[in-house]
Design an enzyme around this catalytic site. Structure first.
Site, short mmCIF file in Angstrom:
data_model
loop_
_atom_site.label_atom_id
_atom_site.label_comp_id
_atom_site.label_asym_id
_atom_site.label_seq_id
_atom_site.Cartn_x
_atom_site.Cartn_y
_atom_site.Cartn_z
N SER A 200 0.84 -1.21 0.00
CA SER A 200 0.00 0.00 0.00
C SER A 200 0.86 1.25 0.00
O SER A 200 2.01 1.23 0.48
CB SER A 200 -0.87 0.01 1.26
OG SER A 200 -1.53 1.25 1.40
N TYR A 213 -2.11 -0.95 10.63
CA TYR A 213 -2.21 -1.38 9.23
C TYR A 213 -0.99 -0.92 8.43
O TYR A 213 -0.35 -1.72 7.72
CB TYR A 213 -3.48 -0.79 8.63
CG TYR A 213 -3.62 -0.96 7.14
CD1 TYR A 213 -4.15 -2.13 6.60
CD2 TYR A 213 -3.25 0.06 6.25
CE1 TYR A 213 -4.28 -2.29 5.22
CE2 TYR A 213 -3.38 -0.09 4.88
CZ TYR A 213 -3.90 -1.27 4.37
OH TYR A 213 -4.03 -1.42 3.01
P1 NAD Z 1 -11.58 -5.82 0.11
O1 NAD Z 1 -12.31 -5.65 1.37
O2 NAD Z 1 -12.37 -5.95 -1.13
O3 NAD Z 1 -10.63 -7.08 0.16
C1 NAD Z 1 -10.00 -7.53 1.32
C2 NAD Z 1 -10.34 -9.01 1.44
O4 NAD Z 1 -9.54 -9.58 2.45
C3 NAD Z 1 -11.77 -9.28 1.85
O5 NAD Z 1 -12.61 -9.38 0.74
C4 NAD Z 1 -11.67 -10.58 2.61
O6 NAD Z 1 -12.03 -11.66 1.78
C5 NAD Z 1 -10.20 -10.71 2.93
N1 NAD Z 1 -9.97 -10.82 4.35
C6 NAD Z 1 -10.03 -9.85 5.29
N2 NAD Z 1 -9.81 -10.40 6.50
C7 NAD Z 1 -9.61 -11.72 6.31
C8 NAD Z 1 -9.36 -12.82 7.17
N3 NAD Z 1 -9.24 -12.66 8.49
N4 NAD Z 1 -9.25 -14.03 6.64
C9 NAD Z 1 -9.38 -14.20 5.30
N5 NAD Z 1 -9.60 -13.21 4.44
C10 NAD Z 1 -9.72 -11.99 4.95
O7 NAD Z 1 -10.57 -4.59 0.00
P2 NAD Z 1 -9.34 -4.29 -0.98
O8 NAD Z 1 -9.08 -2.87 -0.79
O9 NAD Z 1 -9.54 -4.83 -2.30
O10 NAD Z 1 -8.15 -5.07 -0.26
C11 NAD Z 1 -7.25 -5.92 -0.93
C12 NAD Z 1 -5.83 -5.57 -0.54
O11 NAD Z 1 -5.53 -4.27 -1.04
C13 NAD Z 1 -5.56 -5.53 0.95
O12 NAD Z 1 -4.32 -6.13 1.22
C14 NAD Z 1 -5.47 -4.04 1.23
O13 NAD Z 1 -4.66 -3.77 2.35
C15 NAD Z 1 -4.84 -3.56 -0.04
N6 NAD Z 1 -4.94 -2.13 -0.29
C16 NAD Z 1 -6.15 -1.55 -0.50
C17 NAD Z 1 -6.21 -0.20 -0.75
C18 NAD Z 1 -7.52 0.52 -0.99
O14 NAD Z 1 -7.53 1.73 -1.05
N7 NAD Z 1 -8.63 -0.19 -1.12
C19 NAD Z 1 -5.05 0.56 -0.78
C20 NAD Z 1 -3.83 -0.06 -0.57
C21 NAD Z 1 -3.80 -1.42 -0.32
#
Ligand code: NAD
Ligand code: MG
Length: 308
Positions: A200, A213
């Site tokens: 991230s 985080y």
């Molecule tokens: P999202 O909520 O769609 O996806 C995160 C997924 O993680 C969930 O759908 C869930 O299935 C899974 N998850 C969460 N806790 C869990 C657990 N205890 N056991 C199993 N699965 C679990 O959100 P996203 O933003 O697509 O996140 C995906 C990745 O992207 C993450 O690593 C997040 O940190 C990273 N990220 C997101 C952003 C943003 O702005 N959305 C920015 C930087 C990084």
């Protein structure tokens, strides 16, 4: 039956058509309201674009076998859809309460004629991490792409208000599970295989409300680089994708304080939040053999936020 709540056709223009990145997607102003629980794509307003009606495959992952954690929604779902359109079979994991979303992604992948399996489970669970890899290998007949993407992000004001439970869960899901999944996957990964970790912008620019985080994401950056050195001689490439503000369920489901949601993504040079499908080409590139000389790299996909 297709559930209309999953209709994600924010755009039908594919990712290979020349477009103005400022206006490819509208600048969204989400309401200052939290989604319940860990968040469902189906309940997002405005809708997130997973690429269902726009991502165009060009055969870049023909016959590949991919395991994607957190592939039910957001970036993982968009990546799963893109991988399938590029010719890969996919196993995706999800949290049990997000089954509705996982089923939707499976429906889209099945429509491509690819194999897809959805596996519920908690990445905090050591046994689940091990069993998951075994199940993926069995379903796919091997494994050559591991996308460590599942993540937990909960915004809290003041470190004194971060509970031990949240602290440990965030570290367990975001970084410890990556170690465990890589260890379990390694015996199955042949030369040419790739590991892609989702990190991230928070790894470099931590928000004051996300100190737990953000520090896991800095650890992921370092882990990615170190592991890449270890595995490169074996022909296994390890890289990372570092998203900026992307409109996914994690954000309205506690990832941001509700009052911060209306401005989400507006401070980027592009002036808008990114959509999940805008991340997919980065994962496709790092998974595909065309990135054969790219090792230990972090691809920033963040609307122009300058990163080291
Ligand atoms: P999202 O909520 O769609 O996806 C995160 C997924 O993680 C969930 O759908 C869930 O299935 C899974 N998850 C969460 N806790 C869990 C657990 N205890 N056991 C199993 N699965 C679990 O959100 P996203 O933003 O697509 O996140 C995906 C990745 O992207 C993450 O690593 C997040 O940190 C990273 N990220 C997101 C952003 C943003 O702005 N959305 C920015 C930087 C990084
Ligand atoms: Mg989800």
């Amino acid at each position: 039956m297709v559930d209309a709540s999953h209709d994600t056709d924010t755009t039908t223009t594919d990712q290979l058509t020349l477009q103005d990145p400022v206006s490819r997607y509208p600048s969204i102003t989400p309401p200052a309201e939290a989604l319940p629980g860990t968040g469902l794509d189906a309940e997002m307003a405005p809708k997130a674009d997973l690429g269902e009606h726009s991502y165009r495959g060009t055969g870049r992952l023909e016959g590949r076998k991919a395991l994607i954690t957190g592939g039910d929604s957001g970036i993982g779902a968009a990546t799963a859809i893109a991988f399938a359109r590029e010719g890969a079979d996919v196993v995706l994991t999800y949290l049990e309460q997000e089954e509705e979303d996982a089923k939707n992604v499976a429906r889209i992948i099945e429509a491509e004629g690819r194999t897809v399996e959805t596996i519920p489970g908690d990445l905090r669970d050591k046994k689940f991490c091990k069993d998951l890899v075994a199940k993926a290998v069995e379903t796919l007949g091997g494994l050559d792409i591991l996308v460590n993407n599942g993540g937990k992000q909960v915004a809290v004001e003041g470190i004194e208000n971060i509970t031990d439970e949240q602290l440990e869960a965030t570290y367990d899901v975001n970084i410890l599970a990556m170690f465990r999944l890589v260890k379990a996957a390694l015996p199955h990964l042949e030369p040419g295989s790739t590991i892609i970790n989702t990190t991230s912008i928070q790894a470099y620019e931590p928000s004051e409300t996300l100190v737990d985080y953000a520090s896991t994401k800095a650890a992921i950056n370092n882990f990615t680089k170190g592991l890449s050195q270890q595995l490169a001689p074996k022909g296994i490439r390890v890289n990372a994708v570092a998203p900026g503000p992307i409109w996914t369920p994690l954000q309205p489901a506690g990832g941001q304080l509700p009052d911060d949601l209306p401005e989400f993504g507006k401070a980027t040079p592009l002036g808008r939040a990114g959509q999940p499908t805008e991340l997919a080409p980065a994962y496709v590139f790092l998974a595909s053999p065309e990135s054969s000389y790219v090792v230990g790299e972090t691809l920033n996909v963040n609307g122009g936020m300058v990163s080291p």
